[in-house]
Write an enzyme that holds these catalytic residues in place. Structure first.
Site, PDB file in Angstrom:
ATOM      1  N   GLY A 185       1.090  -0.950   0.349  1.00 46.76           N
ATOM      2  CA  GLY A 185       0.374  -0.150  -0.094  1.00 46.76           C
ATOM      3  C   GLY A 185       0.891   0.972  -0.142  1.00 46.76           C
ATOM      4  O   GLY A 185       0.352   2.587  -0.668  1.00 46.76           O
ATOM      5  N   ASP A 234       3.966  -5.520  11.927  1.00 50.77           N
ATOM      6  CA  ASP A 234       3.568  -6.468  10.593  1.00 50.77           C
ATOM      7  C   ASP A 234       4.015  -7.486  10.376  1.00 50.77           C
ATOM      8  O   ASP A 234       4.013  -7.852   9.515  1.00 50.77           O
ATOM      9  CB  ASP A 234       2.713  -4.980   9.694  1.00 50.77           C
ATOM     10  CG  ASP A 234       2.446  -5.100   8.652  1.00 50.77           C
ATOM     11  OD1 ASP A 234       1.353  -5.900   8.982  1.00 50.77           O
ATOM     12  OD2 ASP A 234       2.136  -4.665   7.702  1.00 50.77           O
TER      13      ASP A 234
END
Length: 686
Positions: free
Chosen positions: A20, A133
């Site tokens: 992203g 993450d």
């Protein structure tokens, strides 16, 4: 981006992934000649300071780590508005690809992968770095079996304050921890929770929590118990299930206290004595405030006596309670109705209708601004080079595809066309060096043309180029012409022996050769008469000579040397037996040549052979007569014999005999011409 060179050394080869926030490309480090991965911030974020800060933080976080299971960071840079990170290139696939292809994985393989991830996390946590993450997409599997953790894009220092979130949570919803879902600080134990989910997915082939929306998945992390892995895959040992369940406890205090503790558990869980260990029991979730609770219902027969006793007071209170609520309800209704009427009346004048932003990409700037003006929007122009979009046309816009208030400013990124490059100078360099430099600058093979021609420069050297050095050029359209030296042109050396100087010069000119005046040497010679060339140096007939060679030397005869005399001998020769054939061979050695065969002849009767000879004071003449391969006579004639003949011209001198006696009758000798010259010839031969 393909073909561009970042930082003057990283040539972009191919796109290999993206997320992203950034795109990832495979590239070649021109300086070190190795493959690297280059992560480039997406263009829509280049003006967003928060994303730029996060992008730089990734580089800082990963660069602080040095571990075989963490992707190494080599360089960080910025070219114009392009922000990039150069990192280690891992040949292989992501763990996400492996799970899609093979899940559920073998227990041993899953534990091997999880152990290396845990080892990397232990190193990161010891350096106060929390990844935040951990997911299969960020785990790279090298072809050598090495596991690499990458993408520290939302990592932060463990001692720093948490990032302020405004209605959003960073991370991947299927893998983040309950505290992450709440928006509270995510610490090292949050990474271990995510690792537990990754291990669960590797062994079961499914995610522990799924839903129709990210919010529903986040709520399940907070409220629902995970389905036990062994119910999905009975082949999972109890010891491995215990690791997964402990890592995924909702209360961080009941998880592993460190990555080192979890790593020790992973390294021993497959030992035979642990495979069937008892299942762990957990009771920590009973006090979890997020847990859904069941409230028991009130039974109708409970405490009937007490209820009956309090009836009179309840009736009395009930009579007084209705007054205040009724008054406040009436006041509230009046206020609501008044506000509604006021809003309706002022709606047309206060509330401004949103307008849709038109799509003006790939349109001329003037047309794009006109469309935005018609939609009551403003524009802000930013110019940048783009070889794929014509000059003056809109490359992209920010924002697009949404509604905004009139007067909103839309950013238009307008193409300046192809960025002109400045031609480097390649004259004097080798063609291979010039070719490689042009290819590395982004040009294609078909844009480079080569022409070869003879020159004084070494073979393979560039002697001309077009465009010229320092000329501007369009890298998408230019055609580079390089003229390359074939070296000096060569010719075959002609045979000049016996030619006059005029004839020799003409032959050299025809072969595009020439001889310098100082290289024409006049000397006496026995081989050639005066005025004829008797030797050429250093090139013999047929030798290859570079055109323009300046070392050709010609020797021109000035006649015979001084003190040399030429005579003709009349030598009789007879067969072994009269009337029967014999082979007679005559060999001569004199000032002109040694052992030169004068004649070979079959005779049946006596014949006279006239033999020319040349003598000097240092070199007498010797004549050998062979018959049927046997030497039968040798005669020697000296320079004194020559001078004697000069003073007595009417006499017939007799040469001095040697060897076997001459046959009956002395040979006749007749004098010849003599030549004069200052010095002897440099070459001999008859």
């Amino acid at each position: 981006m393909i073909g561009q060179v970042l930082g003057g050394r990283y040539e972009i080869l191919d796109r290999i992934g993206g997320g992203g926030m950034a795109l990832v490309y495979k590239a070649r480090d021109i300086l070190l000649n190795r493959k690297v991965a280059v992560k480039v911030l997406r263009s829509q974020f280049v003006h967003d300071e928060e994303f730029i800060h996060r992008f730089r933080r990734e580089a800082q976080s990963a660069a602080a780590l040095s571990h075989p299971n963490v992707v190494s960071i080599y360089d960080v840079g910025q070219k114009d508005e392009t922000h990039y990170i150069v990192m280690e290139y891992v040949e292989g696939q992501t763990l996400n690809d492996l799970i899609k292809e093979k899940a559920p994985l073998q227990v041993e393989e899953a534990i091997h992968i999880a152990s290396q991830i845990c080892d990397a996390l232990e190193h990161a946590h010891s350096n106060q770095i929390v990844h935040r993450d951990i997911k299969p997409h960020n785990i790279l599997l090298g072809r050598n079996g090495r596991v690499k953790v990458t993408d520290f894009g939302i990592a932060r220092a463990g001692t720093s304050s948490s990032i302020t979130q405004t209605g959003s949570v960073l991370g991947s919803v299927h893998y983040f921890s309950p505290e992450h879902a709440k928006g509270t600080t995510a610490g090292a134990k949050s990474d271990l929770y995510s690792l537990g989910i990754v291990l669960y997915q590797m062994l079961t082939g499914k995610l522990p929590f799924s839903g129709d929306s990210p919010v529903s998945v986040a709520l399940k992390h907070l409220q629902e118990d995970v389905e036990e892995p062994r119910k999905v895959n009975p082949l999972i040992p109890q010891s491995v299930e215990n690791i997964i369940l402990k890592a995924m406890r909702k209360n961080p205090e009941n998880r592993y206290q460190s990555a080192h503790e979890m790593l020790m558990d992973l390294e021993t869980c497959l030992k035979p004595e642990r495979r069937n260990e008892p299942k762990l029991a957990f009771d920590d979730d009973e006090d979890d405030e997020e847990r859904t609770r069941v409230v028991p219902a009130i039974r109708p027969d409970r405490d009937k006596g007490e209820a009956a006793a309090s009836v009179p007071r309840a009736v009395e209170k009930k009579k007084r309670r209705w007054v205040k609520p009724t008054v406040w309800t009436a006041v509230l209704l009046v206020l609501i109705i008044g506000l509604w009427v006021t809003a309706k009346a002022m709606q047309g004048s206060i509330f401004i209708q949103d307008v849709a932003i038109p799509n003006v990409e790939k349109k001329p700037l003037a047309e794009a601004q006109n469309e935005l003006a018609k939609a009551e929007l403003k524009s802000e122009v930013h110019e940048e080079f783009d070889p794929g979009v014509e000059k003056g046309y809109v490359i992209r816009q920010m924002p697009s595809g949404m509604k905004v208030k009139p007067g909103y400013t839309v950013k238009l990124f307008v193409s300046k066309g192809v960025e002109m490059q400045t031609m480097s100078g390649y004259i004097g360099k080798s063609f291979n060096e010039a070719h490689d430099a042009l290819i590395n600058s982004g040009l294609k093979e078909e844009q480079i043309a080569r022409t070869d021609e003879f020159s004084d420069q070494p073979e393979g050297t560039v002697i001309k180029q077009s465009p010229n050095p320092n000329d501007p050029y369009d890298p998408t359209k230019v055609s580079i012409a390089l003229t390359v030296s074939k070296g000096k042109e060569s010719a075959s050396m002609p045979d000049l022996i016996g030619q006059t100087l005029t004839q020799a010069t003409a032959r050299l000119t025809a072969a595009k050769l020439k001889v310098a005046q100082e290289n024409i040497i006049y000397k006496p010679s026995f081989q050639q008469p005066k005025g004829k060339i008797y030797d050429q140096f250093p090139y013999k007939p047929g030798d290859s000579v570079d055109q323009g060679a300046k070392d050709i030397v010609l020797y021109v005869s000035t006649g015979m040397p001084e003190n040399a005399g030429e005579y003709v001998f009349s030598v009789p020769a007879s067969p072994a037996a009269e009337g029967k054939p014999s082979i007679v061979r005559i060999v001569v050695s004199d000032a002109k040549a040694d052992n030169a065969e004068f004649a070979t002849k079959s005779i049946s009767k006596q014949e006279i052979f006239n033999i020319p000879i040349i003598v000097t004071a240092d070199k007498p003449a010797t004549i050998q007569i062979f018959r049927d391969n046997a030497l039968i006579d040798t005669k020697t004639f000296t320079y004194k014999d020559y001078t004697d003949a000069q003073t007595r011209p009417s006499s017939t001198p007799t040469p001095s005999p040697s060897g076997s006696p001459a046959p009956s009758g002395s040979p006749g000798v007749s004098p010849g011409a003599s030549g004069k010259s200052p010095s002897p010839s440099p070459s001999g031969g008859r």
